[in-house]
Design an enzyme around this catalytic site. Structure first.
Site, short mmCIF file in Angstrom:
data_model
loop_
_atom_site.label_atom_id
_atom_site.label_comp_id
_atom_site.label_asym_id
_atom_site.label_seq_id
_atom_site.Cartn_x
_atom_site.Cartn_y
_atom_site.Cartn_z
N GLU A 90 -1.54 2.03 8.41
CA GLU A 90 -2.87 2.17 7.82
C GLU A 90 -3.78 2.95 8.75
O GLU A 90 -3.62 2.89 9.98
CB GLU A 90 -3.48 0.79 7.54
CG GLU A 90 -2.69 -0.07 6.57
CD GLU A 90 -2.67 0.50 5.16
OE1 GLU A 90 -3.58 1.29 4.83
OE2 GLU A 90 -1.75 0.16 4.40
N THR A 102 6.56 14.86 8.47
CA THR A 102 5.58 14.87 7.39
C THR A 102 5.33 16.30 6.93
O THR A 102 5.14 17.19 7.76
CB THR A 102 4.25 14.24 7.86
OG1 THR A 102 4.51 12.92 8.36
CG2 THR A 102 3.26 14.15 6.70
N THR A 103 5.33 16.53 5.64
CA THR A 103 5.06 17.86 5.11
C THR A 103 3.69 17.88 4.43
O THR A 103 3.08 16.85 4.21
CB THR A 103 6.15 18.30 4.12
OG1 THR A 103 6.25 17.33 3.06
CG2 THR A 103 7.50 18.39 4.80
N ALA A 158 9.97 19.34 11.92
CA ALA A 158 11.02 19.84 11.03
C ALA A 158 10.64 19.51 9.60
O ALA A 158 10.18 18.40 9.32
CB ALA A 158 12.38 19.24 11.38
N ASN A 200 12.78 19.20 7.46
CA ASN A 200 13.88 18.34 7.03
C ASN A 200 14.74 18.04 8.26
O ASN A 200 15.18 18.96 8.94
CB ASN A 200 14.71 19.03 5.95
CG ASN A 200 15.63 18.08 5.22
OD1 ASN A 200 16.36 17.32 5.84
ND2 ASN A 200 15.60 18.11 3.90
N HIS A 241 13.35 16.21 -6.09
CA HIS A 241 13.07 15.07 -5.23
C HIS A 241 12.63 13.87 -6.07
O HIS A 241 12.36 14.00 -7.26
CB HIS A 241 11.99 15.40 -4.19
CG HIS A 241 12.49 16.20 -3.04
ND1 HIS A 241 12.57 17.56 -3.05
CD2 HIS A 241 12.96 15.81 -1.82
CE1 HIS A 241 13.05 18.00 -1.90
NE2 HIS A 241 13.29 16.95 -1.13
N HIS A 242 12.53 12.73 -5.41
CA HIS A 242 12.10 11.50 -6.07
C HIS A 242 10.64 11.62 -6.50
O HIS A 242 9.87 12.44 -5.98
CB HIS A 242 12.27 10.30 -5.14
CG HIS A 242 11.64 10.50 -3.79
ND1 HIS A 242 10.32 10.20 -3.53
CD2 HIS A 242 12.15 10.99 -2.63
CE1 HIS A 242 10.04 10.48 -2.28
NE2 HIS A 242 11.13 10.96 -1.70
N LYS A 245 7.49 11.58 -4.03
CA LYS A 245 7.19 12.67 -3.10
C LYS A 245 5.88 13.32 -3.51
O LYS A 245 5.69 13.73 -4.66
CB LYS A 245 8.32 13.69 -3.08
CG LYS A 245 8.10 14.77 -2.03
CD LYS A 245 9.36 15.57 -1.78
CE LYS A 245 9.13 16.60 -0.67
NZ LYS A 245 8.72 15.99 0.60
N THR A 293 11.04 21.60 2.71
CA THR A 293 12.36 22.22 2.84
C THR A 293 12.45 23.47 1.98
O THR A 293 12.94 24.51 2.42
CB THR A 293 13.45 21.21 2.43
OG1 THR A 293 13.35 20.05 3.26
CG2 THR A 293 14.83 21.82 2.56
#
Length: 233
Positions: A32, A72-73, A96, A98, A131-132, A135, A142
């Site tokens: 948090e 984290t993107t 990265a 990914n 993706h799920h 996301k 990526t």
């Protein structure tokens, strides 16, 4: 090794399990914004939070002289400022899009294929990423990395998720429940097609790569990528 988890969602929990299986300890969990950053018993920090928290998390770790890796993107407009801050602090940072070892090999395949296809303008390139549904960003980090590699080696100038356009790589970003991550790149001409594809079967590959990166970076100084971890190139 004592690890701080900056972000304790699905990826954070996966990283925790693998880290413990590899005889590491989780000594700090930040989930948090109001949580306190006490890095006094930490050797390295792993950030898998949300875009709005990433810069804060990374900066806090660098301020405490704690090596930090981030997966984290969605925050990369601030990437160069973080690199500058890391160098100013003589710190340690690795980002990265990914952390999957297989995906990082896929990046290298994509780079080589785009170099080979660079002068063959009869082929159009497109990408599909799945993706799920949880996301938050689309396209994925990526997919953006893959697109930027292609742009570097072909006549394409940018990418788009809106609709196919000349000189832009079309990325068809899909969100489907319980899909860990799939990326497919297609080169199509009137004569034939060439496709390369990476499919993640679960989230463990991402978590394992993050822990391996943390193990590798622990006693180093500087700014790194997964190519350094894997000794690629």
């Amino acid at each position: 090794m004592n690890i701080a988890l900056l972000g304790y969602g699905r990826m954070g929990k996966s990283i925790e399990k693998i880290a413990i299986d590899r005889n590491h300890h989780i000594t700090l969990k930040i989930s948090e914004p109001e949580d306190k950053f006490d890095f006094s018993n930490c050797d390295v920090a792993i950030d898998f939070s949300v875009p709005s928290a990433a810069v804060r998390n990374i900066t806090k770790a660098l301020d405490a002289n704690i090596p930090v890796i981030s997966g984290t993107t969605g925050w990369l407009e601030d990437y160069e400022s973080i690199v500058d801050y890391c160098n100013k602090k003589n710190g340690t940072f690795l980002y990265a899009s990914n952390f999957s070892l297989g995906v990082n090999i896929f990046f290298e395949l994509n780079k080589v294929l785009s170099e080979l296809m660079g002068g063959l303008n009869d082929y159009s390139v497109s990408m599909e990423e799945i993706h799920h549904t949880q996301k938050l960003d689309a396209p994925s980090g990526t997919a953006i990395t893959l697109a930027e590699q292609i742009i570097d080696n072909t006549h394409y100038k940018n990418w788009t998720i809106e609709k196919p356009e000349a000189n832009k790589i079309y990325i068809n970003a899909k969100r489907i429940k319980d899909v860990p991550g799939t990326h497919e790149i297609s080169y199509d001409s009137k004569i034939d097609s060439i496709n390369i594809k990476h499919t993640a079967h679960n989230r463990q590959g991402f978590a394992l790569g993050a822990v391996i990166a943390a193990e590798w970076i622990k006693d180093k100084k500087g700014v790194f990528t997964m190519k350094d971890v894997l000794n690629i190139g």
